[in-house]
Design a protein around this motif. Structure first.
Motif, PDB file in Angstrom:
ATOM      1  N   HIS A   6      42.213  69.664  49.958  1.00 55.02           N
ATOM      2  CA  HIS A   6      41.720  68.982  51.261  1.00 55.02           C
ATOM      3  C   HIS A   6      42.986  68.169  51.648  1.00 55.02           C
ATOM      4  O   HIS A   6      43.560  67.675  50.903  1.00 55.02           O
ATOM      5  CB  HIS A   6      40.600  67.734  50.910  1.00 55.02           C
ATOM      6  CG  HIS A   6      39.369  68.213  50.385  1.00 55.02           C
ATOM      7  ND1 HIS A   6      38.290  68.767  51.450  1.00 55.02           N
ATOM      8  CD2 HIS A   6      38.719  68.434  49.153  1.00 55.02           C
ATOM      9  CE1 HIS A   6      37.346  69.253  50.687  1.00 55.02           C
ATOM     10  NE2 HIS A   6      37.426  68.744  49.151  1.00 55.02           N
ATOM     11  N   PRO A  17      40.140  66.386  59.105  1.00 53.00           N
ATOM     12  CA  PRO A  17      40.259  66.905  57.850  1.00 53.00           C
ATOM     13  C   PRO A  17      40.359  68.256  58.023  1.00 53.00           C
ATOM     14  O   PRO A  17      39.730  69.044  58.883  1.00 53.00           O
ATOM     15  CB  PRO A  17      38.916  66.620  57.396  1.00 53.00           C
ATOM     16  CG  PRO A  17      38.286  65.371  58.053  1.00 53.00           C
ATOM     17  CD  PRO A  17      39.223  65.357  59.305  1.00 53.00           C
ATOM     18  N   GLN A  19      40.190  71.802  55.361  1.00 55.85           N
ATOM     19  CA  GLN A  19      39.884  72.358  54.102  1.00 55.85           C
ATOM     20  C   GLN A  19      40.808  73.667  53.874  1.00 55.85           C
ATOM     21  O   GLN A  19      40.731  74.647  54.673  1.00 55.85           O
ATOM     22  CB  GLN A  19      38.290  72.825  54.035  1.00 55.85           C
ATOM     23  CG  GLN A  19      37.481  71.632  53.839  1.00 55.85           C
ATOM     24  CD  GLN A  19      36.119  72.142  53.612  1.00 55.85           C
ATOM     25  OE1 GLN A  19      35.646  73.165  54.148  1.00 55.85           O
ATOM     26  NE2 GLN A  19      35.482  71.602  52.786  1.00 55.85           N
ATOM     27  N   GLY A 103      37.090  65.969  45.994  1.00 60.70           N
ATOM     28  CA  GLY A 103      37.553  64.738  46.114  1.00 60.70           C
ATOM     29  C   GLY A 103      38.700  64.131  46.485  1.00 60.70           C
ATOM     30  O   GLY A 103      39.076  62.950  47.172  1.00 60.70           O
ATOM     31  N   TRP A 104      39.825  65.139  46.037  1.00 61.37           N
ATOM     32  CA  TRP A 104      41.023  64.448  46.349  1.00 61.37           C
ATOM     33  C   TRP A 104      41.846  64.866  47.886  1.00 61.37           C
ATOM     34  O   TRP A 104      41.665  66.257  48.086  1.00 61.37           O
ATOM     35  CB  TRP A 104      42.234  65.265  45.202  1.00 61.37           C
ATOM     36  CG  TRP A 104      41.738  64.463  43.764  1.00 61.37           C
ATOM     37  CD1 TRP A 104      40.907  65.060  42.911  1.00 61.37           C
ATOM     38  CD2 TRP A 104      42.371  63.244  43.195  1.00 61.37           C
ATOM     39  NE1 TRP A 104      40.918  64.259  41.650  1.00 61.37           N
ATOM     40  CE2 TRP A 104      41.776  63.133  42.165  1.00 61.37           C
ATOM     41  CE3 TRP A 104      43.030  62.264  43.996  1.00 61.37           C
ATOM     42  CZ2 TRP A 104      42.141  62.334  41.200  1.00 61.37           C
ATOM     43  CZ3 TRP A 104      43.564  61.275  43.126  1.00 61.37           C
ATOM     44  CH2 TRP A 104      42.988  61.048  41.843  1.00 61.37           C
ATOM     45  N   TYR A 105      42.416  64.199  48.380  1.00 58.88           N
ATOM     46  CA  TYR A 105      43.220  64.560  49.463  1.00 58.88           C
ATOM     47  C   TYR A 105      44.563  64.687  49.208  1.00 58.88           C
ATOM     48  O   TYR A 105      45.087  63.658  48.420  1.00 58.88           O
ATOM     49  CB  TYR A 105      42.895  63.566  50.575  1.00 58.88           C
ATOM     50  CG  TYR A 105      41.669  63.996  51.551  1.00 58.88           C
ATOM     51  CD1 TYR A 105      41.619  64.537  52.848  1.00 58.88           C
ATOM     52  CD2 TYR A 105      40.343  63.822  50.884  1.00 58.88           C
ATOM     53  CE1 TYR A 105      40.534  64.717  53.547  1.00 58.88           C
ATOM     54  CE2 TYR A 105      39.198  63.993  51.861  1.00 58.88           C
ATOM     55  CZ  TYR A 105      39.327  64.593  52.953  1.00 58.88           C
ATOM     56  OH  TYR A 105      38.156  64.929  53.473  1.00 58.88           O
ATOM     57  N   SER A 129      41.212  59.939  55.096  1.00 58.82           N
ATOM     58  CA  SER A 129      40.668  60.031  53.541  1.00 58.82           C
ATOM     59  C   SER A 129      39.946  58.864  53.348  1.00 58.82           C
ATOM     60  O   SER A 129      38.398  59.091  52.407  1.00 58.82           O
ATOM     61  CB  SER A 129      41.792  59.748  52.626  1.00 58.82           C
ATOM     62  OG  SER A 129      42.649  60.869  52.964  1.00 58.82           O
ATOM     63  N   ARG A 132      36.345  59.205  54.722  1.00 61.86           N
ATOM     64  CA  ARG A 132      35.275  60.248  54.206  1.00 61.86           C
ATOM     65  C   ARG A 132      35.008  59.903  52.670  1.00 61.86           C
ATOM     66  O   ARG A 132      34.801  60.922  52.081  1.00 61.86           O
ATOM     67  CB  ARG A 132      36.170  61.476  54.278  1.00 61.86           C
ATOM     68  CG  ARG A 132      36.399  61.998  55.724  1.00 61.86           C
ATOM     69  CD  ARG A 132      37.058  63.292  55.978  1.00 61.86           C
ATOM     70  NE  ARG A 132      35.926  64.337  55.503  1.00 61.86           N
ATOM     71  CZ  ARG A 132      35.094  64.986  56.328  1.00 61.86           C
ATOM     72  NH1 ARG A 132      34.676  64.452  57.438  1.00 61.86           N
ATOM     73  NH2 ARG A 132      34.419  65.819  55.821  1.00 61.86           N
ATOM     74  N   ALA A 134      37.083  59.486  50.013  1.00 63.03           N
ATOM     75  CA  ALA A 134      37.959  60.179  49.064  1.00 63.03           C
ATOM     76  C   ALA A 134      37.958  59.789  47.848  1.00 63.03           C
ATOM     77  O   ALA A 134      38.057  58.444  47.752  1.00 63.03           O
ATOM     78  CB  ALA A 134      39.428  60.645  49.463  1.00 63.03           C
ATOM     79  N   ARG A 135      37.992  60.520  46.775  1.00 68.98           N
ATOM     80  CA  ARG A 135      38.386  60.125  45.435  1.00 68.98           C
ATOM     81  C   ARG A 135      39.741  59.437  44.990  1.00 68.98           C
ATOM     82  O   ARG A 135      39.875  58.476  44.470  1.00 68.98           O
ATOM     83  CB  ARG A 135      37.965  61.136  44.544  1.00 68.98           C
ATOM     84  CG  ARG A 135      38.378  61.211  43.083  1.00 68.98           C
ATOM     85  CD  ARG A 135      38.166  62.519  42.233  1.00 68.98           C
ATOM     86  NE  ARG A 135      38.445  62.421  40.980  1.00 68.98           N
ATOM     87  CZ  ARG A 135      38.321  63.379  40.011  1.00 68.98           C
ATOM     88  NH1 ARG A 135      38.265  64.520  40.404  1.00 68.98           N
ATOM     89  NH2 ARG A 135      38.682  62.806  38.539  1.00 68.98           N
ATOM     90  N   LEU A 137      44.023  59.814  47.122  1.00 67.89           N
ATOM     91  CA  LEU A 137      45.000  60.465  48.075  1.00 67.89           C
ATOM     92  C   LEU A 137      46.171  60.480  47.198  1.00 67.89           C
ATOM     93  O   LEU A 137      46.861  59.436  46.636  1.00 67.89           O
ATOM     94  CB  LEU A 137      45.250  59.487  49.409  1.00 67.89           C
ATOM     95  CG  LEU A 137      46.376  59.923  50.145  1.00 67.89           C
ATOM     96  CD1 LEU A 137      46.069  61.348  50.906  1.00 67.89           C
ATOM     97  CD2 LEU A 137      46.618  59.054  51.419  1.00 67.89           C
TER      98      LEU A 137
END
Length: 510
Positions: A6, A17, A19, A103-105, A129, A132, A134-135, A137
């Motif tokens: 991501h 975002p 992908q 989950g990582w950006y 991030s 959304r 995110a887990r 960044l």
């Protein structure tokens, strides 16, 4: 096998975002294909990434590799895709578990040795991030402080590719970057200048106070050496401090433009931009093949100072008209159209004529009336209409120069200005307005009501001076600000008279 990393693409000052999908197929001849509107540096990333992986100790088997940057209709540019591409290749090849990337950006440029280099636009990516959920960044260490401005998002500033692999696989633990916003806010820039250093020019100081209180545009007119530039340089010292949301807006612009200082996390003082008069219209307004912010956007929430205004190219000055009216600039190119915020306070300075001494009693002006007219004709009527206050700045007499200090310092002026801004914030709490300079339409009629005597006085001024509808609106806005500085709810004739007095160019035309 397919793995997804991501990342994000920049459009203006916002991040969308993206992908990054990697399909790693060992059947067929080895090949590398990238699709999804990848530009220059993104297409070149293959060579950097493969060398970085090899020199970091990761060996990929030969395969037919397809990389897709989705959504495919948004252009991707820059080197920030190096890191997500490297991690996507590791996941798709089975070197790491592809699910570890969930989950990582990520964003970052890779050197051939695997070191992470800083990139532009990290703050918009951090905001996206966080939105959304995110887990976390992952960014280069040099970008960590900038991304850590966003509350609630774990940000990891790492040095090399090996550390990133250790983080996402859980083999290594790293502490998220932390930023004390309150401490940062308390370390605002201390100004080198102060209005106490300005001797005389009380009329100009009063105009600055009014302009800063209502976020009005300001034009100084006076002979060389009268102090126009000195006065303008001190305007940031009296402006209200930036709010957190305003600071985020300004920092996003500088982040996208690549002008955020090394390890600088948040711009906490209002910008003061002073472009040279040789600047092009694209440099001033923004643009290029892939539009970048110009000086009007870099001055967002601050001051754009144009010294020697008539010396600027006429085309460059005319493009100021739309952002001065709308508070944003729209840039359309064949490849895309973008809007950048441009809500700035314009401060400009000019001589009264080409030689500069038309209004100076101590020097003889060598310009003919036709020459003076030609010089002033460089500024169009529509542009002058958009400048609220036109202020004469005469040469300072010796009696004022011999004084040790000026009559008012910046802190005293700022206190009055902040009080006036607070009145406006309370008055416009339910409206999409912040300052008197933004008043228009029904809001102008409601908050700038005048009595019969005031209307009679204003009608006579409009007829005598031949004021345009826009100048009439400007006068009402200025009068509203003057009343706010005095703590009065109602606009009176003295307020209107002082406001008209600050329309020098109109009075001369009349």
């Amino acid at each position: 096998m397919i793995a997804t990393a991501h990342c994000a693409a920049l459009r203006g000052i916002d991040a969308y975002p993206v992908q990054l999908e990697v399909d790693f197929a060992r059947s067929g001849l080895p090949a590398f294909t990238m699709v999804g509107l990848a530009e220059g540096a993104v297409r070149e990333s293959k060579e950097r990434v493969y060398s970085s992986l090899k020199n970091s100790g990761f060996k990929l088997p030969p395969a037919r590799t397809t990389v897709n940057l989705a959504p495919a209709d948004i252009r991707k540019e820059g080197s920030a895709y190096d890191l997500p591409l490297a991690m996507g290749l590791l996941g798709a090849s089975g070197t790491i578990d592809a699910e570890d990337l969930d989950g990582w950006y990520m964003a970052g440029e890779l050197s051939l040795s695997g070191e992470l280099k800083p990139v532009n636009g990290v703050l918009p990516l951090a905001i996206t991030s966080e939105n959304r959920k995110a887990r976390g960044l992952v960014v280069p260490e040099a970008n960590a402080a900038e991304a850590a401005v966003v509350r609630g998002l774990p940000v990891y500033g790492l040095r090399n590719l090996a550390q990133v692999v250790g983080l996402v696989t859980g083999e290594e633990e790293f502490e998220p970057a932390r930023l004390d916003i309150d401490t940062l806010w308390g370390e605002r820039q201390s100004f080198l200048y102060d209005f106490s250093e300005v001797k005389g020019q009380e009329h100009a100081k009063r105009a600055i106070e009014i302009a800063a209180a209502g976020a009005h545009n300001l034009l100084f007119i006076g002979p060389p050496g009268s102090g126009k530039t000195m006065l303008s340089q001190r305007i940031p010292t009296v402006l209200p401090p930036l709010g957190f949301e305003e600071a985020l807006e300004v920092t996003k612009i500088y982040s996208v433009a690549g002008l955020l200082g090394s390890r600088e996390s948040l711009i906490v003082t209002r910008p003061f931009r002073t472009p040279h008069h040789t600047i092009s219209d694209i440099g001033l307004i923004g643009g290029g093949r892939y539009p970048q912010p110009g000086e009007v956007s870099l001055a967002h929430r601050g001051v754009l100072f144009l010294d020697e205004l008539p010396e600027f190219k006429k085309q460059a000055l005319e493009v100021l008209r739309q952002p001065l009216e709308d508070g944003e600039v729209s840039i359309s190119r064949s490849l895309m159209s973008l809007s950048y915020p441009a809500n700035f306070m314009l401060v400009a300075a000019m001589n009264p004529c080409a030689c500069g001494y038309l209004t100076d009693d101590k020097h003889t002006c060598t310009c003919s009336p036709a020459g003076v007219a030609r010089y002033r004709a460089k500024l169009s009527g529509p542009l002058l209409d958009r400048i609220d206050l036109h202020v004469d700045v005469p040469a300072v007499p010796y009696e004022d120069l011999k004084e040790s200090r000026g009559s008012m310092d910046s802190s005293t002026m700022r206190a009055r200005i902040v009080a006036a801004r607070e009145l406006q914030a309370e008055r416009y709490a339910e409206l999409p307005l912040h300052t008197n300079a933004q008043l228009t339409g029904s809001a102008l009629e409601e908050h700038c009501r005048c009595g019969r005597d005031e209307h009679g006085f204003l009608e006579q001024a409009v007829k005598t001076l031949g004021l345009s509808a826009r100048a009439y609106t400007r006068i009402l806005r200025i009068a509203r600000t003057i009343a706010d500085l005095e703590g009065e709810e109602r606009i009176t004739t003295p307020h209107l008279a002082e406001a008209i007095n600050y329309r020098t160019m109109d009075r001369q035309a009349g």
